[in-house]
Design a protein around this motif. Structure first.
Motif, mmCIF file in Angstrom:
data_model
loop_
_atom_site.group_PDB
_atom_site.id
_atom_site.type_symbol
_atom_site.label_atom_id
_atom_site.label_comp_id
_atom_site.label_asym_id
_atom_site.label_seq_id
_atom_site.Cartn_x
_atom_site.Cartn_y
_atom_site.Cartn_z
ATOM 1 N N SER A 1 0.700 -1.375 -0.107
ATOM 2 C CA SER A 1 -0.030 -0.009 0.003
ATOM 3 C C SER A 1 0.878 1.222 -0.074
ATOM 4 O O SER A 1 0.181 2.269 0.207
ATOM 5 C CB SER A 1 -0.836 0.169 1.117
ATOM 6 N N ASN B 1 2.298 -2.314 9.231
ATOM 7 C CA ASN B 1 0.923 -2.070 9.706
ATOM 8 C C ASN B 1 -0.038 -2.316 8.298
ATOM 9 O O ASN B 1 -1.055 -2.579 8.588
ATOM 10 C CB ASN B 1 1.013 -0.385 10.248
ATOM 11 N N ASN B 2 0.612 -1.835 6.963
ATOM 12 C CA ASN B 2 -0.361 -2.037 6.062
ATOM 13 C C ASN B 2 -0.680 -3.244 5.566
ATOM 14 O O ASN B 2 -1.725 -3.666 5.361
ATOM 15 C CB ASN B 2 0.200 -1.195 4.842
ATOM 16 N N SER C 1 -2.449 -1.622 14.102
ATOM 17 C CA SER C 1 -3.277 -2.658 13.431
ATOM 18 C C SER C 1 -3.294 -3.961 14.674
ATOM 19 O O SER C 1 -2.200 -4.204 15.341
ATOM 20 C CB SER C 1 -2.750 -3.364 12.173
ATOM 21 N N SER C 2 -4.682 -4.673 14.902
ATOM 22 C CA SER C 2 -4.493 -5.616 15.701
ATOM 23 C C SER C 2 -3.669 -6.804 15.373
ATOM 24 O O SER C 2 -3.425 -7.578 16.267
ATOM 25 C CB SER C 2 -5.862 -6.134 16.038
ATOM 26 N N ASP C 3 -3.455 -6.898 14.005
ATOM 27 C CA ASP C 3 -2.573 -8.219 13.713
ATOM 28 C C ASP C 3 -1.296 -7.765 13.379
ATOM 29 O O ASP C 3 -0.385 -8.617 12.851
ATOM 30 C CB ASP C 3 -2.951 -8.352 12.205
ATOM 31 N N ALA D 1 -0.384 -5.851 7.637
ATOM 32 C CA ALA D 1 -1.351 -6.653 8.712
ATOM 33 C C ALA D 1 -2.866 -6.106 8.448
ATOM 34 O O ALA D 1 -3.660 -7.230 8.370
ATOM 35 C CB ALA D 1 -0.799 -6.090 9.869
ATOM 36 N N ASP D 2 -3.065 -4.883 8.138
ATOM 37 C CA ASP D 2 -4.501 -4.607 7.798
ATOM 38 C C ASP D 2 -5.106 -5.247 6.462
ATOM 39 O O ASP D 2 -6.239 -5.545 6.506
ATOM 40 C CB ASP D 2 -4.488 -3.079 7.523
ATOM 41 N N LYS D 3 -4.067 -5.703 5.796
ATOM 42 C CA LYS D 3 -4.766 -6.228 4.434
ATOM 43 C C LYS D 3 -4.408 -7.709 4.211
ATOM 44 O O LYS D 3 -5.422 -8.351 3.702
ATOM 45 C CB LYS D 3 -3.684 -5.505 3.304
#
Length: 451
Positions: free
Chosen positions: A71, A108-109, A140-142, A111-113
Motif C-alpha cells: 500500500s 501495519n499496511n 493494527s491488531s494483527d 497486517a491490515d490487508k
C-alpha cells in the motif's frame, strides 16, 4: 582433552585465516581480524529441491511468485511490484534516516490487508515501538511486536504466530548460543542469516532485514550477506533534509534502476508520486550557475536543478566539491571545457550541488553541468526562458544522444517548460507539439545558443 579450534575472521569481508593478520589480504582493511571459535556445522538444510538429476530448462515448471501489496506505491516501485513471498529483502541506511519508520508503516499496511505480521526488534523495546506506532497511527491488531535477539527463541515465536510477513531490526543484534562470538560478528551474522533464509524459503514467509552501515556508507558485515538475500534496498538522504531516496541495489524479481521518493514529516514518511514538482518547487529560474536538467531513474523521468559555483582562488590546489554528482565525472567535464572552449578552471574552486539530495547516476546531466559551470564562471544567465537541458558530453566535446529522451520531453511539457536543449540525434526523433526542441552536436554549439 579435546582442544577448541580457533580461527581469525575479518569483520569487514569475512575472510578466514588460521592465524592473526594485521591487514586483511582480501579487503586490505587494517586490524579487522578477530579471533572466533571454530564451530563444526552438523546441520543440513532441506529446501525440498529435487537434485537427484539434471533437467532440461524447457521441462522445468516456472512458478508465478505471489506478491504482497505494501500500500506504499513508492516502495512497491522499488521492489518491482510488491513483496515477493518467501523472499529476503535487506534494507540499509544511515542511523536516523527513517528505516524503522518505513518498515513499521509497511508492517501495519500488510497486517491490515493480509493478516498477522511480526516485527522483531533487537534495538528497541516493545514500548518504544508502541510510541512510534502511536505517532504513525500504525496500530493494527494483527501487528505483533517482539523484542528479542536470541535466534532460537525467534524461530519458536515465528512457529507459534505463523505470520505472513516478518521484519527483523536489525540482523547485527541477533545471536545464536551455539556460536561463541559476539552479536554482529561475521559468524553470527552468517549463521543467523542462514536460519532466516531457511525459514523464508521453506515457509514462503517474506522477510525484511535491517542492516547497519559503516562510516563510509557501505553495508556493514560480510559481503556474503548481500549475496544471500534476494533484494537489497539502500535508504539515502541527509537527516537534516526532508527528502529520502529508496534505491534498489539488487533485485532478483525486478529491475535495479527504480527509486522511491519520500518526504519525512512528523506523521511519518510521505510518498512523493511526482518528484519533479517537489524538486523544482522553490527553484528560481534564470539564475547564474543554475540549470534544470532531465534524468531517468529507472522508468521514471525526473527534472531537477543543478547548481554550480566557480570562484577564483589563490590556493595551490583548487577545490573540487560535488554533492549529488560523481567527482570523477565533474573532473572530466572540467577537462573538456578547458581543452575545447579554452575556459580556465585550473585557478578556480568549483562547487556543484544537486538540489533536493538526489544522487545523479549516468550521463544525462553532463550537458547541463557544463552549462552551469560556464554560467557561473562567466557570470551570465541562460538567455532562453523555461529551458531544460539533457545530453551526454564526450571527451572530444561532442554532445551524444541519450536513451528515453521522449519521456523526459513529455515530463518537461507537463511541468510547463517551453524549450529543451538536447543532442541533435535526439531532436530529429523528438518533434514535440508543446515544447521546442533545440538540437546541438557539440558543447561549443550549445554555449553559443544559450548565452
Amino acid at each position: 582433552m579435546k582442544k577448541n579450534k580457533t580461527h581469525y575472521v575479518c569483520q569487514q569481508c569475512g575472510y578466514d585465516s588460521v592465524k592473526w593478520l594485521g591487514k586483511c589480504p582480501n579487503c586490505s582493511t587494517w586490524n579487522s581480524m578477530v579471533e572466533e571459535a571454530k564451530e563444526e556445522s552438523t546441520k543440513s538444510f532441506n529446501l525440498n529441491i529435487d537434485i537427484t538429476k539434471a533437467k532440461s530448462i524447457v521441462d522445468i515448471k516456472s512458478s508465478n511468485y505471489g506478491r504482497l501489496d505494501t500500500s506504499i506505491s513508492e516502495l512497491n516501485r522499488a521492489l518491482g511490484g510488491g513483496v515477493v513471498k518467501g523472499s529476503l529483502t535487506l534494507i540499509s541506511g544511515e542511523p536516523g534516516i527513517g528505516k524503522s519508520t518505513l518498515l513499521l508503516q509497511t508492517a501495519n499496511n500488510i497486517a491490515d490487508k493480509y493478516g498477522k505480521v511480526l516485527y522483531i526488534s533487537g534495538e528497541e523495546s516493545d514500548e518504544q515501538i508502541k510510541i512510534r506506532g502511536d505517532r504513525l497511527k500504525a496500530l493494527s491488531s494483527d501487528l505483533y511486536v517482539l523484542a528479542e535477539t536470541n535466534m532460537e527463541n525467534i524461530k519458536g515465536y515465528i512457529k507459534d504466530i505463523s505470520p505472513i510477513f516478518v521484519i527483523i531490526d536489525s540482523i547485527q543484534t541477533l545471536f545464536k548460543n551455539s556460536i561463541s562470538s559476539a552479536p554482529g560478528s561475521v559468524s553470527q551474522v552468517r549463521e543467523c542469516s542462514n536460519d532466516i533464509m531457511y525459514i523464508a524459503k521453506t515457509s514462503s514467509i517474506p522477510f525484511f532485514i535491517v542492516a547497519h552501515v559503516t562510516k563510509q556508507g557501505q553495508l556493514a558485515g560480510p559481503r556474503v550477506l548481500e549475496h544471500m538475500v534476494d533484494t537489497v534496498l539502500s535508504f539515502e538522504g541527509e537527516r537534516t533534509q526532508e527528502f529520502r531516496i529508496l534505491r534498489t541495489m539488487k533485485n532478483r524479481f525486478g529491475t535495479t534502476s527504480e527509486i522511491g521518493v519520500f518526504e519525512m514529516k512528523g506523521e511519518g514518511l510521505i510518498q512523493i508520486p511526482n518528484p519533479s514538482q517537489v524538486f523544482l518547487e522553490e527553484t528560481e529560474f534564470q539564475k547564474e550557475g543554475s540549470v534544470i536538467i532531465g534524468v531517468m531513474e529507472g522508468t521514471r523521468p525526473i527534472l531537477i536543478e543543478i547548481q554550480a559555483l566557480v570562484s577564483e582562488t589563490k590556493a595551490f590546489m583548487p577545490r573540487r566539491t560535488a554533492v549529488g554528482i560523481d567527482t570523477s565525472r565533474l573532473n572530466i567535464i572540467l577537462a573538456v571545457l578547458e581543452k575545447k572552449l579554452r575556459i580556465p578552471f585550473y585557478n578556480c574552486d568549483v562547487y556543484v550541488n544537486v538540489v533536493g539530495g538526489l544522487n545523479i547516476e549516468g550521463t544525462f546531466g553532463d550537458l547541463g553541468l557544463a552549462l552551469a559551470l560556464i554560467s557561473s564562471i562567466k557570470d551570465k544567465k541562460i538567455n532562453i526562458s523555461k529551458l531544460i537541458v539533457v545530453g551526454e558530453v564526450g571527451l572530444t566535446g561532442e554532445v551524444r544522444p541519450v536513451t528515453f529522451c521522449d519521456r523526459i520531453i513529455n515530463e518537461a511539457s507537463k511541468m510547463g517548460f517551453e524549450n529543451i536543449l538536447l543532442p541533435a540525434r535526439n531532436s530529429e526523433k523528438s518533434k514535440g507539439e508543446y515544447i521546442n526542441a533545440i538540437g546541438v552536436s557539440s558543447v561549443k554549439e550549445a554555449v553559443n545558443k544559450v548565452f
